[in-house]
Design a protein around this motif. Structure first.
Motif, PDB file in Angstrom:
ATOM      1  N   GLU A   1      -0.964   1.917   6.313  1.00  0.00           N
ATOM      2  CA  GLU A   1      -2.193   2.693   6.459  1.00  0.00           C
ATOM      3  C   GLU A   1      -2.291   3.310   7.851  1.00  0.00           C
ATOM      4  OE1 GLU A   1      -4.434   3.668   4.170  1.00  0.00           O
ATOM      5  OE2 GLU A   1      -3.036   2.756   2.767  1.00  0.00           O
ATOM      6  N   ALA A   2      -1.905   2.553   8.869  1.00  0.00           N
ATOM      7  CA  ALA A   2      -1.917   3.088  10.236  1.00  0.00           C
ATOM      8  C   ALA A   2      -0.949   4.257  10.353  1.00  0.00           C
ATOM      9  CB  ALA A   2      -1.557   1.989  11.227  1.00  0.00           C
ATOM     10  N   LYS A   3       0.209   4.144   9.719  1.00  0.00           N
ATOM     11  CA  LYS A   3       1.203   5.214   9.745  1.00  0.00           C
ATOM     12  C   LYS A   3       0.679   6.468   9.041  1.00  0.00           C
ATOM     13  CE  LYS A   3       5.847   6.328   8.111  1.00  0.00           C
ATOM     14  NZ  LYS A   3       5.560   7.271   7.051  1.00  0.00           N
TER      15      LYS A   3
ATOM     16  N   LYS B   1       2.729  -8.985   2.476  1.00  0.00           N
ATOM     17  CA  LYS B   1       2.326  -7.706   1.895  1.00  0.00           C
ATOM     18  C   LYS B   1       1.094  -7.128   2.582  1.00  0.00           C
ATOM     19  CE  LYS B   1       1.464  -5.417  -2.506  1.00  0.00           C
ATOM     20  NZ  LYS B   1       2.099  -4.204  -2.069  1.00  0.00           N
ATOM     21  N   ASP B   2       0.126  -7.961   2.949  1.00  0.00           N
ATOM     22  CA  ASP B   2      -1.075  -7.442   3.596  1.00  0.00           C
ATOM     23  C   ASP B   2      -0.764  -6.844   4.968  1.00  0.00           C
ATOM     24  OD1 ASP B   2      -0.562 -10.025   4.526  1.00  0.00           O
ATOM     25  OD2 ASP B   2      -2.674 -10.406   4.998  1.00  0.00           O
ATOM     26  N   LYS B   3       0.160  -7.445   5.694  1.00  0.00           N
ATOM     27  CA  LYS B   3       0.570  -6.897   6.991  1.00  0.00           C
ATOM     28  C   LYS B   3       1.310  -5.567   6.795  1.00  0.00           C
ATOM     29  CE  LYS B   3       1.370  -6.976  11.423  1.00  0.00           C
ATOM     30  NZ  LYS B   3       0.330  -6.647  12.370  1.00  0.00           N
ATOM     31  N   TYR B   4       2.172  -5.509   5.786  1.00  0.00           N
ATOM     32  CA  TYR B   4       2.889  -4.273   5.466  1.00  0.00           C
ATOM     33  C   TYR B   4       1.892  -3.159   5.137  1.00  0.00           C
ATOM     34  CZ  TYR B   4       5.602  -0.871   2.851  1.00  0.00           C
ATOM     35  OH  TYR B   4       6.153   0.296   2.398  1.00  0.00           O
ATOM     36  N   ASN B   5       0.911  -3.465   4.287  1.00  0.00           N
ATOM     37  CA  ASN B   5      -0.088  -2.466   3.904  1.00  0.00           C
ATOM     38  C   ASN B   5      -0.893  -1.995   5.109  1.00  0.00           C
ATOM     39  OD1 ASN B   5       0.696  -2.474   1.227  1.00  0.00           O
ATOM     40  ND2 ASN B   5      -0.817  -4.015   0.637  1.00  0.00           N
ATOM     41  N   GLU B   6      -1.203  -2.904   6.015  1.00  0.00           N
ATOM     42  CA  GLU B   6      -1.941  -2.546   7.229  1.00  0.00           C
ATOM     43  C   GLU B   6      -1.153  -1.550   8.075  1.00  0.00           C
ATOM     44  OE1 GLU B   6      -3.012  -4.914  11.295  1.00  0.00           O
ATOM     45  OE2 GLU B   6      -3.348  -5.991   9.416  1.00  0.00           O
ATOM     46  N   VAL B   7       0.121  -1.808   8.265  1.00  0.00           N
ATOM     47  CA  VAL B   7       0.973  -0.913   9.047  1.00  0.00           C
ATOM     48  C   VAL B   7       1.160   0.417   8.328  1.00  0.00           C
ATOM     49  CG1 VAL B   7       3.319  -0.612   9.963  1.00  0.00           C
ATOM     50  CG2 VAL B   7       2.149  -2.798  10.230  1.00  0.00           C
TER      51      VAL B   7
ATOM     52  N   GLN C   1      -2.311   7.466   8.891  1.00  0.00           N
ATOM     53  CA  GLN C   1      -3.325   8.100   9.721  1.00  0.00           C
ATOM     54  C   GLN C   1      -2.701   8.872  10.892  1.00  0.00           C
ATOM     55  OE1 GLN C   1      -6.556   8.398   9.033  1.00  0.00           O
ATOM     56  NE2 GLN C   1      -6.703   9.699  10.824  1.00  0.00           N
TER      57      GLN C   1
END
Length: 74
Positions: free
Chosen positions: A44-46, A36-42, A48
């Motif tokens: 957020e990048a999307k 989930k943390d990796k998904y959330n990171e991606v 932006q």
């Protein structure tokens, strides 16, 4: 994934089989799912990327306006 061990017991599957099944699931899950943390990171990048693209488009338009009438420079 202790919660996963509870589900088969509810339907009457033996402990030995449950541990084997959970072990197999633990091996296979990382091949198909992301944390989930990796998904959330991606995600957020999307999020932006939209504002970044709008800003680049504005910059390109501004540059295009500045070079109008200076075709001999190109």
């Amino acid at each position: 994934m202790d919660w996963l061990k509870v589900l088969p017991k509810k339907v009457g599957i033996e402990d030995i089989k449950v541990d084997e099944i959970v072990g197999d699931i633990n091996k296979e899950v990382p091949k198909y799912l992301i944390p989930k943390d990796k998904y959330n990171e991606v995600l957020e990048a999307k999020k932006q990327l939209g504002p970044d693209i709008k800003e680049r488009y504005k910059q390109l338009n501004d540059l295009g306006d500045k070079v109008k009438g200076n075709e001999e420079l190109g």
